[in-house]
Design a protein around this motif. Structure first.
Motif, mmCIF file in Angstrom:
data_model
loop_
_atom_site.group_PDB
_atom_site.id
_atom_site.type_symbol
_atom_site.label_atom_id
_atom_site.label_comp_id
_atom_site.label_asym_id
_atom_site.label_seq_id
_atom_site.Cartn_x
_atom_site.Cartn_y
_atom_site.Cartn_z
ATOM 1 N N HIS A 64 0.786 -1.090 0.007
ATOM 2 C CA HIS A 64 -0.004 0.103 0.017
ATOM 3 C C HIS A 64 0.869 1.239 0.048
ATOM 4 C CE1 HIS A 64 -2.968 3.193 1.366
ATOM 5 N NE2 HIS A 64 -3.915 2.146 1.185
ATOM 6 N N GLY A 65 0.559 2.359 -0.989
ATOM 7 C CA GLY A 65 1.283 3.606 -0.921
ATOM 8 C C GLY A 65 1.436 4.070 0.476
ATOM 9 N N GLY A 66 0.386 4.031 1.191
ATOM 10 C CA GLY A 66 0.246 4.686 2.734
ATOM 11 C C GLY A 66 1.346 3.874 3.670
ATOM 12 N N VAL A 67 1.699 2.695 3.308
ATOM 13 C CA VAL A 67 2.349 1.845 4.073
ATOM 14 C C VAL A 67 3.711 2.452 3.871
ATOM 15 C CG1 VAL A 67 3.509 -0.628 4.516
ATOM 16 C CG2 VAL A 67 0.840 -0.245 4.304
ATOM 17 N N SER A 69 4.744 5.162 2.615
ATOM 18 C CA SER A 69 4.735 6.706 2.893
ATOM 19 C C SER A 69 5.070 6.587 4.650
ATOM 20 C CB SER A 69 3.622 7.297 2.590
ATOM 21 O OG SER A 69 3.617 8.467 3.303
ATOM 22 N N HIS B 18 -4.836 -3.546 3.368
ATOM 23 C CA HIS B 18 -4.254 -2.643 4.172
ATOM 24 C C HIS B 18 -5.539 -1.715 4.895
ATOM 25 C CE1 HIS B 18 -1.468 -0.908 6.910
ATOM 26 N NE2 HIS B 18 -1.683 0.247 6.353
ATOM 27 N N SER B 59 -1.654 9.318 6.392
ATOM 28 C CA SER B 59 -1.346 9.294 4.959
ATOM 29 C C SER B 59 -1.667 7.995 4.260
ATOM 30 C CB SER B 59 0.341 9.408 4.858
ATOM 31 O OG SER B 59 1.085 8.433 5.720
ATOM 32 N N SER B 60 -1.671 7.026 5.010
ATOM 33 C CA SER B 60 -2.403 5.831 4.372
ATOM 34 C C SER B 60 -3.932 6.011 4.060
ATOM 35 C CB SER B 60 -2.467 4.484 5.191
ATOM 36 O OG SER B 60 -1.285 3.985 5.417
ATOM 37 N N ASP B 63 -4.160 8.507 0.951
ATOM 38 C CA ASP B 63 -3.374 7.767 -0.200
ATOM 39 C C ASP B 63 -4.534 6.849 -1.048
ATOM 40 O OD1 ASP B 63 -0.909 6.992 -1.831
ATOM 41 O OD2 ASP B 63 -2.143 5.238 -1.338
ATOM 42 N N THR B 82 -0.172 5.318 -6.828
ATOM 43 C CA THR B 82 0.171 6.857 -6.665
ATOM 44 C C THR B 82 1.745 6.987 -7.133
ATOM 45 O OG1 THR B 82 -0.736 6.250 -4.661
ATOM 46 C CG2 THR B 82 0.594 8.377 -4.620
#
Lengths: 169, 145
Positions: A64-67, A69, B18, B59-60, B63, B82
């Motif tokens: 996940h991009g959030g992970v 980040s 997630h 931020s998760s 995103d 992203t």
């Protein structure tokens, strides 16, 4: 005048590892993500062990991009806090044995954080290192690189600005 | 908005491991607009002394919400990833409160989607964070490697 003998290596290691552990294990979100830190002298490498629930795109699959980040942001904050702690510890101003989650030094606060996703995060462990490019009294600028199998193939990088914790005295 | 597109976006968000792990909930979808929220969870705390949620958790959410906004834009196909995301943290989210992100995909080209987003806690008038990002637009017919 007789010189003091150097401290035994295990005493120094125990002190430094205790300080690092207090810094990391006191933060629930770092524990939740399962991030660990490998220490070589004052250099830290963050490790994000792979877990299925870190996936953002199950079709690829990709982290996940959030992970990604969050992992880079944690690496930046811990990296900065560690460099502050290191100075205090080495000068003798702070005894790391007195640190626990309720008595941690104040951490820097994120002002902004920009993540550049270079390639998708594979379903494997990820690593990251932070470089403090500028650390002033109030503000700091930090760059972080994240990679997986190959150190040279960075999968994400980030730059962040942070508000430094007020210094005592 | 296009019901079929909304359904695909809903299914896609529901299938993100997630997002499920963080108990994210899709609250609203419109043309290029998405709202996703998550409950306060002690596991996501970044400062044990104050109980404030870690910026990384926010931020998760941002995103995920940004991706959802791209997916439900009328000119964008389903897939997205992203490219970059910048988050500005304005204040600490109040401990115990739900955090809601609202993302808007305000422009789409053949290859890139531009997104801005804000996150608030239960005080909707004072944002906790704002974000700006670029997302890849994946068009199945002309996939590049």
């Amino acid at each position: 005048m007789k010189r003091r003998p150097p401290e035994p290596v295990q005493v120094i290691k125990q002190r430094r590892d205790a300080a690092l552990n207090a810094l990391i294990h006191g933060v629930p979100y770092i524990r939740y993500l399962g991030i660990e830190f490998d220490r070589r002298g004052d250099e830290l490498t963050a490790i994000l062990p792979y877990r299925d629930d870190l996936i953002g795109n199950p079709m690829l699959p990709a982290l996940h991009g959030g992970v990604t980040s969050a992992f880079l942001e944690v690496t930046a904050i811990v990296g900065m806090s560690w460099s502050i702690l290191w100075e205090q510890m080495e000068s003798g101003a702070l005894d790391p044995m007195t640190l626990d989650p309720q008595h941690l030094p104040r951490m820097p606060k994120t002002i902004d954080f920009t993540v550049d996703y270079l390639r998708s995060g594979l379903p494997r462990d990820a690593y990251a290192r932070a470089r403090v490019n500028r650390s002033g009294r109030r503000y700091a600028s930090v760059h972080v690189e994240g990679w997986q199998d190959n150190r040279a193939r960075i999968f994400a990088q980030a730059t962040g600005h942070f508000l430094m914790p007020p210094r005592d005295g | 908005m296009d019901e079929k597109k909304a359904e695909i976006t809903r299914q896609f968000i529901a299938a993100i491991p997630h997002a499920a792990a963080m108990s994210m909930r899709l609250d609203h979808l419109g043309d290029g607009v998405a709202e996703i929220s998550m409950p306060y969870d002690p596991r996501f705390v970044g400062d044990p002394q104050t109980g404030v949620i870690h910026g990384g958790a926010v931020s998760s959410l941002m995103d995920t919400c940004g991706g959802a906004a791209v997916m439900c834009h009328p000119d964008a196909p389903a897939g997205t990833a992203t490219l970059d995301l910048r988050i500005d943290y304005m204040r600490a989210a109040t401990p115990g409160q739900r955090i809601t992100a609202r993302a808007e995909c305000y422009h789409v080209t053949r290859t890139v989607a531009f997104v801005r987003a804000t996150a608030t806690d239960e005080d909707r008038h004072r944002p906790v964070a704002s974000a700006a990002g670029a997302f890849m637009v994946e068009r199945p017919a002309e996939t590049e490697t």
